[in-house]
Enzyme design. Structure first.
Site, PDB file in Angstrom:
ATOM      1  N   GLY A 122       0.623  -1.150   0.092  1.00 38.32           N
ATOM      2  CA  GLY A 122       0.070  -0.188   0.115  1.00 38.32           C
ATOM      3  C   GLY A 122       0.524   1.597   0.267  1.00 38.32           C
ATOM      4  N   GLU A 147       4.800   3.899   6.092  1.00 31.41           N
ATOM      5  CA  GLU A 147       3.060   3.664   6.304  1.00 31.41           C
ATOM      6  C   GLU A 147       1.384   3.837   5.242  1.00 31.41           C
ATOM      7  OE1 GLU A 147       1.426   0.525   5.623  1.00 31.41           O
ATOM      8  OE2 GLU A 147       2.226  -0.301   7.517  1.00 31.41           O
ATOM      9  N   ASP A 148       1.150   3.181   4.270  1.00 35.99           N
ATOM     10  CA  ASP A 148      -0.560   4.207   3.871  1.00 35.99           C
ATOM     11  C   ASP A 148      -1.013   4.203   5.067  1.00 35.99           C
ATOM     12  OD1 ASP A 148      -0.187   1.475   4.214  1.00 35.99           O
ATOM     13  OD2 ASP A 148      -2.073   1.315   2.156  1.00 35.99           O
ATOM     14  N   ASP A 205      -4.182   1.046  11.252  1.00 32.20           N
ATOM     15  CA  ASP A 205      -5.504   0.374  11.376  1.00 32.20           C
ATOM     16  C   ASP A 205      -5.407   0.013  13.070  1.00 32.20           C
ATOM     17  OD1 ASP A 205      -8.068  -0.689  11.875  1.00 32.20           O
ATOM     18  OD2 ASP A 205      -8.100  -0.590   9.579  1.00 32.20           O
ATOM     19  N   LYS A 263      -6.650   5.867  11.449  1.00 32.45           N
ATOM     20  CA  LYS A 263      -7.301   5.327  11.570  1.00 32.45           C
ATOM     21  C   LYS A 263      -7.402   4.900  13.397  1.00 32.45           C
ATOM     22  CE  LYS A 263     -10.057   2.522   8.133  1.00 32.45           C
ATOM     23  NZ  LYS A 263     -10.645   1.648   7.889  1.00 32.45           N
ATOM     24  N   PHE A 285     -14.190   2.535   5.991  1.00 36.03           N
ATOM     25  CA  PHE A 285     -13.230   1.262   4.691  1.00 36.03           C
ATOM     26  C   PHE A 285     -12.591   2.946   3.434  1.00 36.03           C
ATOM     27  CE2 PHE A 285     -12.035  -0.940   1.166  1.00 36.03           C
ATOM     28  CZ  PHE A 285     -11.361  -2.063   2.547  1.00 36.03           C
ATOM     29  N   VAL A 286     -11.974   2.291   2.922  1.00 39.48           N
ATOM     30  CA  VAL A 286     -10.999   3.821   2.377  1.00 39.48           C
ATOM     31  C   VAL A 286      -9.944   3.414   1.194  1.00 39.48           C
ATOM     32  CG1 VAL A 286     -11.292   5.442   4.000  1.00 39.48           C
ATOM     33  CG2 VAL A 286      -8.962   4.212   3.820  1.00 39.48           C
ATOM     34  N   ASP A 334      -5.602  -0.775  -1.053  1.00 36.61           N
ATOM     35  CA  ASP A 334      -6.956  -1.180  -2.370  1.00 36.61           C
ATOM     36  C   ASP A 334      -7.812  -2.425  -1.737  1.00 36.61           C
ATOM     37  OD1 ASP A 334      -5.674  -3.458  -0.241  1.00 36.61           O
ATOM     38  OD2 ASP A 334      -6.223  -4.804  -1.099  1.00 36.61           O
ATOM     39  N   ARG A 342      -6.070   0.795  -6.420  1.00 41.04           N
ATOM     40  CA  ARG A 342      -4.739   1.124  -5.500  1.00 41.04           C
ATOM     41  C   ARG A 342      -4.713   2.881  -6.682  1.00 41.04           C
ATOM     42  NH1 ARG A 342      -2.148  -2.197  -2.415  1.00 41.04           N
ATOM     43  NH2 ARG A 342      -2.532  -4.627  -2.430  1.00 41.04           N
TER      44      ARG A 342
HETATM   45  C1  PRP Z   1      -2.926  -2.435   5.179  1.00 46.29           C
HETATM   46  C2  PRP Z   1      -1.351  -1.251   5.637  1.00 46.29           C
HETATM   47  C3  PRP Z   1      -0.822  -1.423   7.224  1.00 46.29           C
HETATM   48  C4  PRP Z   1      -2.051  -2.428   7.809  1.00 46.29           C
HETATM   49  C5  PRP Z   1      -1.964  -1.774   8.405  1.00 46.29           C
HETATM   50  O1  PRP Z   1      -1.970  -4.061   4.335  1.00 46.29           O
HETATM   51  O2  PRP Z   1      -1.008  -0.931   4.548  1.00 46.29           O
HETATM   52  O3  PRP Z   1       0.320  -2.048   6.599  1.00 46.29           O
HETATM   53  O4  PRP Z   1      -2.860  -2.970   6.816  1.00 46.29           O
HETATM   54  O5  PRP Z   1      -2.954  -2.093   9.126  1.00 46.29           O
HETATM   55  P1  PRP Z   1      -2.964  -2.341  10.364  1.00 46.29           P
HETATM   56  O6  PRP Z   1      -2.452  -1.392  11.856  1.00 46.29           O
HETATM   57  O7  PRP Z   1      -4.506  -2.868  11.578  1.00 46.29           O
HETATM   58  O8  PRP Z   1      -1.846  -4.215  10.751  1.00 46.29           O
HETATM   59  P2  PRP Z   1      -2.591  -4.817   3.206  1.00 46.29           P
HETATM   60  O9  PRP Z   1      -2.582  -6.138   4.569  1.00 46.29           O
HETATM   61  O10 PRP Z   1      -3.722  -4.611   3.346  1.00 46.29           O
HETATM   62  O11 PRP Z   1      -1.738  -5.065   2.626  1.00 46.29           O
HETATM   63  P3  PRP Z   1      -0.993  -4.498   1.128  1.00 46.29           P
HETATM   64  O12 PRP Z   1      -0.229  -2.478   2.167  1.00 46.29           O
HETATM   65  O13 PRP Z   1      -0.121  -4.790   0.249  1.00 46.29           O
HETATM   66  O14 PRP Z   1      -2.467  -3.960   0.759  1.00 46.29           O
END
Ligand code: PRP
Length: 175
Positions: free
Chosen positions: A43, A98-99, A102, A130, A151-152, A158, A164
């Protein structure tokens, strides 16, 4: 998912302005140093590319890949290292990019993992926070935007590996 369900949460203009500020802040804080920006795949790659172009100190870039969501909207809670860094970060100033944060589970895993490699410093820069969903505390040094529990997608984020490429942060209305 039909296009009508996408709503702009953070426009391109706001992203650009805020990322410019973050780049200036990082450049000021790291003056005289050569930080390594570590992008968390997948991400973060869009944000990292724009952030880097707003940083004026000599920064290096590397990537690490972890997963806990798979194609789901809810984290499995178990983080797996999928692809490691190529850079030896011992003694280096590392900024994890990080993007979105959560639950905090991913960054908690990553900071513990990277600290065992003895970086000189380790900070986190996330585009989105978030905060209502946090389960594990992680100290966030640089935050682009705090967002509500929606949900974004877009700007690197993605849903089931799609969307993306949307150039802004969009929330998905679930009818
Ligand atoms: C997303 C995002 C962080 C993680 C955050 O990645 O990029 O790495 O979730 O969530 P958390 O704080 O609850 O751990 P994802 O697993 O969706 O993979 P991606 O980056 O490949 O889309």
């Amino acid at each position: 998912m039909a296009d009508k369900n996408f709503r702009v949460l953070i426009s391109q203009r706001r992203l650009e302005a805020r990322i410019g500020q973050l780049g200036r802040e990082i450049s000021r804080d790291y003056r005289g140093r050569k930080p390594v920006l570590v992008g968390v795949l997948r991400g973060a790659f869009v944000f990292l590319a724009d952030l880097l172009r707003n940083i004026t100190v000599p920064a290096e870039v590397d990537f690490i890949s972890v997963g806990s969501y798979g194609d789901a909207k809810v984290s499995s809670g178990v983080v797996r290292l999928l692809q490691d860094l190529n850079t030896n970060i011992r003694g280096r100033h590392v900024i994890l990019v990080e993007d979105i944060v959560d639950t905090g589970v991913t960054l908690s895993y990553l900071t513990h993992n990277l600290r065992t490699r003895r970086p000189r410093s380790l900070e986190i820069c996330t585009l989105l926070d978030k905060h209502e969903k946090r389960k594990v505390h992680v100290p966030l040094k640089y935050v682009g935007f705090r967002i509500p529990d929606k949900f974004v997608v877009g700007y690197g984020l993605d849903y089931a590996q799609q969307h993306r490429n949307i150039p802004y942060i969009s929330w998905v209305r679930e009818d």
